[in-house]
Write an enzyme that holds these catalytic residues in place. Structure first.
Site, mmCIF file in Angstrom:
data_model
loop_
_atom_site.group_PDB
_atom_site.id
_atom_site.type_symbol
_atom_site.label_atom_id
_atom_site.label_comp_id
_atom_site.label_asym_id
_atom_site.label_seq_id
_atom_site.Cartn_x
_atom_site.Cartn_y
_atom_site.Cartn_z
ATOM 1 N N GLU A 31 0.842 -1.204 0.000
ATOM 2 C CA GLU A 31 0.000 0.000 0.000
ATOM 3 C C GLU A 31 0.873 1.248 0.000
ATOM 4 O O GLU A 31 1.877 1.306 0.713
ATOM 5 C CB GLU A 31 -0.900 -0.042 1.239
ATOM 6 C CG GLU A 31 -2.286 0.478 1.026
ATOM 7 C CD GLU A 31 -3.116 -0.333 0.023
ATOM 8 O OE1 GLU A 31 -3.099 -0.006 -1.170
ATOM 9 O OE2 GLU A 31 -3.777 -1.296 0.456
ATOM 10 N N ASP A 34 2.866 2.128 -4.913
ATOM 11 C CA ASP A 34 2.855 2.206 -6.393
ATOM 12 C C ASP A 34 3.523 3.476 -6.910
ATOM 13 O O ASP A 34 4.337 3.425 -7.830
ATOM 14 C CB ASP A 34 1.440 1.993 -6.987
ATOM 15 C CG ASP A 34 0.386 2.961 -6.508
ATOM 16 O OD1 ASP A 34 0.656 3.767 -5.586
ATOM 17 O OD2 ASP A 34 -0.742 2.926 -7.068
ATOM 18 N N GLU A 172 -6.822 10.814 -14.157
ATOM 19 C CA GLU A 172 -7.108 11.035 -12.732
ATOM 20 C C GLU A 172 -6.264 12.207 -12.198
ATOM 21 O O GLU A 172 -6.751 13.040 -11.440
ATOM 22 C CB GLU A 172 -6.818 9.741 -11.962
ATOM 23 C CG GLU A 172 -7.118 9.775 -10.493
ATOM 24 C CD GLU A 172 -8.498 9.241 -10.126
ATOM 25 O OE1 GLU A 172 -9.103 8.491 -10.929
ATOM 26 O OE2 GLU A 172 -8.963 9.583 -9.027
ATOM 27 N N ASP A 184 -4.679 1.020 -9.296
ATOM 28 C CA ASP A 184 -6.122 0.782 -9.428
ATOM 29 C C ASP A 184 -6.511 0.501 -10.879
ATOM 30 O O ASP A 184 -7.255 -0.439 -11.172
ATOM 31 C CB ASP A 184 -6.906 1.994 -8.910
ATOM 32 C CG ASP A 184 -6.516 2.360 -7.489
ATOM 33 O OD1 ASP A 184 -5.877 1.530 -6.821
ATOM 34 O OD2 ASP A 184 -6.842 3.476 -7.053
ATOM 35 N N TYR A 234 -3.424 12.503 0.492
ATOM 36 C CA TYR A 234 -2.759 11.582 -0.434
ATOM 37 C C TYR A 234 -1.644 12.318 -1.176
ATOM 38 O O TYR A 234 -0.494 11.862 -1.231
ATOM 39 C CB TYR A 234 -3.778 11.025 -1.436
ATOM 40 C CG TYR A 234 -3.224 9.963 -2.346
ATOM 41 C CD1 TYR A 234 -3.352 8.618 -2.030
ATOM 42 C CD2 TYR A 234 -2.567 10.304 -3.524
ATOM 43 C CE1 TYR A 234 -2.831 7.637 -2.871
ATOM 44 C CE2 TYR A 234 -2.045 9.335 -4.358
ATOM 45 C CZ TYR A 234 -2.187 8.005 -4.035
ATOM 46 O OH TYR A 234 -1.670 7.051 -4.865
HETATM 47 C C1 GLA Z 1 -5.213 4.779 -3.944
HETATM 48 C C2 GLA Z 1 -4.445 5.159 -5.209
HETATM 49 C C3 GLA Z 1 -3.470 4.059 -5.605
HETATM 50 C C4 GLA Z 1 -2.586 3.653 -4.431
HETATM 51 C C5 GLA Z 1 -3.407 3.437 -3.170
HETATM 52 C C6 GLA Z 1 -2.549 3.217 -1.972
HETATM 53 O O1 GLA Z 1 -6.026 3.690 -4.186
HETATM 54 O O2 GLA Z 1 -5.340 5.406 -6.261
HETATM 55 O O3 GLA Z 1 -2.697 4.470 -6.696
HETATM 56 O O4 GLA Z 1 -1.574 4.600 -4.223
HETATM 57 O O5 GLA Z 1 -4.291 4.501 -2.904
HETATM 58 O O6 GLA Z 1 -1.797 2.062 -2.091
#
Ligand code: GLA
Length: 401
Positions: A31, A34, A172, A184, A234
């Protein structure tokens, strides 16, 4: 309920040219790695966004969100971020296909046909789905992938699934304003039944791993919290990681990405006592640990050692909660409540954080009892209803015949 084809026909007075389904995703482990050039281990699930699409010839896009009962019409030229967020997931990828010079696809070879196509490329589209919104199951990525896949088929554009994942990610960033990684979109497009996918987010190489859970199920507990903080925090995490990486690179020239960083280097360069420095240190420590953990977790999978795998899921949660600080009291509560339960192999918060779901590997025979007890406890402690989804792992984005 009426099929999406029928609803499309009722709305537009013609049949759709095609229907596409794109799934939500879970992530077993890896998590916030990426966008830090690490590894992730996602899988597509049995919850979908469906789109029905049909060509127009007037350069207009007519978009209908069936679940919301909303219709928006826009010209295909000159698309820019819209005040209504669901619209951005559609026009963001349309912009990638037909307009954007910012898309990060290196090898789109069909620029001329695209420009020509654009002149006649209006379309009607209906969208609906059963992926709970804001639950961290990537409903937005599923919309983007469904629309891209549909356009790709409709206009014979020949984008690969990986190109589409990169385009959806760029959409996005530009239209939804979240600087997300590729996980995702990648998972929605590349999912395969009963397989998780180890994605190397540096090289984009990937490997399928059969997930044989036998007596166990994957259960998601939904906090029902949709934190407004999620996207701004984020983006902040992403910046903090970039800051830490830069500091380490100043001392160690051979470090290109987080993949090259050792825990020792994190200690040497970042261990700090001032508050903002401490945050950068914690974020980077977590990322380096998690990148390592995913590689070990995959070895557990290969050996069929789900006990060891589950233990690592709990460790990930601790890191996300204490070091990366993307959890929330509700997520922590749900993980702690099952932590010492012998029928739960692993549990952790999943996805971006600040709400959404926990992912749990639970013995099939105990799912009902655990869910019942947890719902009552959660309701009492947090004054919220707990939703849960027993998920299966399914195929990625596909045409519906
Ligand atoms: C969200 C983002 C992903 C990833 C997760 C955390 O889902 O869209 O790209 O960074 O958070 O792992």
């Amino acid at each position: 309920m009426l099929s999406i084809r029928t609803q499309f026909s009722n709305h537009f007075n013609h049949n759709p040219d095609l229907v596409v389904k794109s799934p939500g995703r879970i992530n077993l482990i890896g998590e916030h790695t990426d966008y830090n050039h690490g590894f992730v281990l996602p899988a597509a699930i049995d919850k979908y966004i469906e789109v029905a699409i049909g060509k127009r010839t007037d350069g207009a896009i007519h978009m209908v969100a069936l679940d919301l009962g909303e219709t928006i019409i826009l010209p295909i030229n000159n698309l820019s971020p819209h005040a209504t967020q669901w619209v951005n997931y559609i026009i963001g990828v349309v912009d990638q296909v037909f307009n954007s010079k910012e898309n990060n696809v290196d090898s789109i070879e069909n620029n001329t046909p695209l420009n020509e196509t654009k002149l006649v490329a209006g379309f009607n589209i209906c969208v609906q789905g059963n992926i709970p919104l804001g639950a961290g199951l990537s409903s937005s990525a599923a919309v983007e992938c469904a629309v891209l896949f549909a356009l790709n088929e409709l206009y014979g554009l020949s984008f690969s699934r990986m190109q589409m994942a990169l385009m959806a990610q760029a959409a996005e960033h530009i239209f939804a304003g979240v600087k997300c990684g590729i996980m995702d979109m990648f998972a929605s497009l590349h999912g395969q039944k009963n397989k998780a996918i180890l994605l190397d987010c540096d090289s984009l190489a990937f490997t399928y791993y059969p997930i044989e859970l036998n007596d166990y199920s994957i259960v998601l507990f939904d906090t029902q919290i949709k934190h407004a903080l999620a996207s701004s925090e984020y983006n902040t995490r992403r910046l903090e990681c970039e800051q830490g990486l830069k500091i380490i690179q100043e001392k160690y020239a051979s470090v290109k990405t987080f993949r090259d960083i050792s825990l020792e280097q994190v200690e040497v360069c970042l261990a700090s006592k001032d508050v903002s420095g401490l945050k950068v240190y914690q974020r980077c420590k977590y990322v380096v640990e998690e990148i390592l953990r995913v590689q070990l977790a995959v070895q557990d999978l290969e050996k069929g050692d789900m006990q060891a795998f589950g233990k690592k899921m709990f460790e990930t949660h601790t890191g996300l909660s204490n070091l990366y600080e993307v959890s929330c009291p509700e997520l922590d509560f749900l993980v702690e409540a099952v932590a010492n339960n012998e029928n739960v192999l692993g549990a952790r918060m999943m996805g971006g954080g600040f709400g959404g779901c926990t992912i749990n590997i639970i013995k099939k025979t105990a799912v009902e009892e655990i869910t019942k007890a947890l719902s009552a406890k959660y309701n009492q402690a947090m004054h919220k209803e707990l939703s849960y989804y027993i998920t299966s792992i399914e195929d990625g984005t596909h045409l519906v015949s």
